[in-house]
Design a protein around this motif. Sequence first.
Motif, PDB file in Angstrom:
ATOM      1  N   ARG A  27      37.497  24.753  21.163  1.00 48.09           N
ATOM      2  CA  ARG A  27      37.062  25.314  19.868  1.00 48.09           C
ATOM      3  C   ARG A  27      38.220  25.787  18.987  1.00 48.09           C
ATOM      4  NH1 ARG A  27      32.415  27.078  17.392  1.00 48.09           N
ATOM      5  NH2 ARG A  27      32.646  28.911  16.064  1.00 48.09           N
ATOM      6  N   PRO A  28      39.233  26.487  19.515  1.00 47.36           N
ATOM      7  CA  PRO A  28      40.312  26.952  18.632  1.00 47.36           C
ATOM      8  C   PRO A  28      41.007  25.825  17.859  1.00 47.36           C
ATOM      9  CG  PRO A  28      40.415  28.104  20.721  1.00 47.36           C
ATOM     10  CD  PRO A  28      39.397  27.019  20.882  1.00 47.36           C
ATOM     11  N   ALA A  29      41.177  24.664  18.468  1.00 48.10           N
ATOM     12  CA  ALA A  29      41.818  23.540  17.784  1.00 48.10           C
ATOM     13  C   ALA A  29      40.966  23.066  16.604  1.00 48.10           C
ATOM     14  CB  ALA A  29      42.064  22.394  18.758  1.00 48.10           C
ATOM     15  N   PHE A  30      39.664  23.053  16.772  1.00 44.78           N
ATOM     16  CA  PHE A  30      38.778  22.629  15.690  1.00 44.78           C
ATOM     17  C   PHE A  30      38.697  23.682  14.584  1.00 44.78           C
ATOM     18  CE2 PHE A  30      37.725  19.501  18.781  1.00 44.78           C
ATOM     19  CZ  PHE A  30      37.297  18.396  18.057  1.00 44.78           C
ATOM     20  N   ARG A  35      40.209  25.074   9.017  1.00 46.95           N
ATOM     21  CA  ARG A  35      40.853  25.995   8.060  1.00 46.95           C
ATOM     22  C   ARG A  35      41.832  25.280   7.138  1.00 46.95           C
ATOM     23  NH1 ARG A  35      41.226  31.221  12.003  1.00 46.95           N
ATOM     24  NH2 ARG A  35      39.077  31.868  11.607  1.00 46.95           N
ATOM     25  N   THR A  36      42.313  24.097   7.534  1.00 45.65           N
ATOM     26  CA  THR A  36      43.271  23.365   6.694  1.00 45.65           C
ATOM     27  C   THR A  36      42.602  22.705   5.497  1.00 45.65           C
ATOM     28  OG1 THR A  36      43.077  21.210   7.801  1.00 45.65           O
ATOM     29  CG2 THR A  36      44.672  22.810   8.720  1.00 45.65           C
ATOM     30  N   GLY A  37      41.321  22.389   5.613  1.00 50.31           N
ATOM     31  CA  GLY A  37      40.646  21.649   4.549  1.00 50.31           C
ATOM     32  C   GLY A  37      40.901  20.153   4.612  1.00 50.31           C
ATOM     33  N   GLN A  38      41.735  19.698   5.540  1.00 48.70           N
ATOM     34  CA  GLN A  38      42.025  18.275   5.696  1.00 48.70           C
ATOM     35  C   GLN A  38      40.837  17.558   6.333  1.00 48.70           C
ATOM     36  OE1 GLN A  38      45.032  16.738   4.865  1.00 48.70           O
ATOM     37  NE2 GLN A  38      45.670  18.691   3.979  1.00 48.70           N
ATOM     38  N   TRP A  39      40.700  16.283   6.045  1.00 47.95           N
ATOM     39  CA  TRP A  39      39.661  15.473   6.672  1.00 47.95           C
ATOM     40  C   TRP A  39      40.133  15.074   8.061  1.00 47.95           C
ATOM     41  CZ3 TRP A  39      36.882  11.668   2.926  1.00 47.95           C
ATOM     42  CH2 TRP A  39      36.497  12.347   1.771  1.00 47.95           C
ATOM     43  N   PHE A  40      39.200  14.988   9.018  1.00 47.39           N
ATOM     44  CA  PHE A  40      39.563  14.625  10.389  1.00 47.39           C
ATOM     45  C   PHE A  40      38.372  14.047  11.130  1.00 47.39           C
ATOM     46  CE2 PHE A  40      38.207  19.073  10.504  1.00 47.39           C
ATOM     47  CZ  PHE A  40      37.311  19.091  11.545  1.00 47.39           C
ATOM     48  N   THR A  41      38.693  13.343  12.222  1.00 50.89           N
ATOM     49  CA  THR A  41      37.660  12.922  13.173  1.00 50.89           C
ATOM     50  C   THR A  41      37.842  13.774  14.420  1.00 50.89           C
ATOM     51  OG1 THR A  41      38.974  11.214  14.262  1.00 50.89           O
ATOM     52  CG2 THR A  41      37.709  10.535  12.311  1.00 50.89           C
ATOM     53  N   SER A  42      36.806  13.878  15.217  1.00 47.83           N
ATOM     54  CA  SER A  42      36.932  14.685  16.435  1.00 47.83           C
ATOM     55  C   SER A  42      37.967  14.090  17.384  1.00 47.83           C
ATOM     56  CB  SER A  42      35.577  14.862  17.129  1.00 47.83           C
ATOM     57  OG  SER A  42      35.014  13.623  17.443  1.00 47.83           O
ATOM     58  N   TYR A  43      38.076  12.756  17.430  1.00 47.41           N
ATOM     59  CA  TYR A  43      39.067  12.138  18.300  1.00 47.41           C
ATOM     60  C   TYR A  43      40.482  12.511  17.862  1.00 47.41           C
ATOM     61  CZ  TYR A  43      42.022   8.843  20.699  1.00 47.41           C
ATOM     62  OH  TYR A  43      43.028   8.296  21.455  1.00 47.41           O
ATOM     63  N   ILE A  45      41.529  15.235  16.430  1.00 48.41           N
ATOM     64  CA  ILE A  45      41.813  16.608  16.844  1.00 48.41           C
ATOM     65  C   ILE A  45      42.050  16.658  18.352  1.00 48.41           C
ATOM     66  CG2 ILE A  45      40.934  18.988  16.927  1.00 48.41           C
ATOM     67  CD1 ILE A  45      41.677  17.820  14.102  1.00 48.41           C
ATOM     68  N   ALA A  46      41.214  15.951  19.105  1.00 50.34           N
ATOM     69  CA  ALA A  46      41.372  15.933  20.559  1.00 50.34           C
ATOM     70  C   ALA A  46      42.720  15.334  20.961  1.00 50.34           C
ATOM     71  CB  ALA A  46      40.233  15.147  21.197  1.00 50.34           C
TER      72      ALA A  46
END
Length: 107
Positions: A27-30, A35-43, A45-46
């Motif tokens: 959870r902390p990584a997500f 908080r950055t506002g950047q677009w991302f996929t869960s993969y 971030i993982a």
Amino acid sequence: MPAQQPQLDGTLPEPSLDYRSWVDTIRPAFIRAARTGQWFTSYEIAKTNDLPEPANPKADWGNFVQSLVRHGVIEHCGWDETSRPGGEHSGVKVWRGTRAAQTGRTA
């Protein structure tokens, strides 16, 4: 203790975390990503954060991401092709932090 199947390199796999412990770990990584506002996929971030796989990857990743949506941390903002190995460029949702997450009003 149940027997474990060694991996191809002969090592034993890391013991999988129960769902709650796994969520507490990732959870902390997500939250940081939201908080950055950047677009991302869960993969993404993982992979970037070297997060562990859950015990039930086919269900747990989706359940976790949807819990972030329900708690107002992230919102769906588009689609992209997966960069996950073996994903065959299938479509995946792209997320970003909500305004509340970007201003630190969610945890």
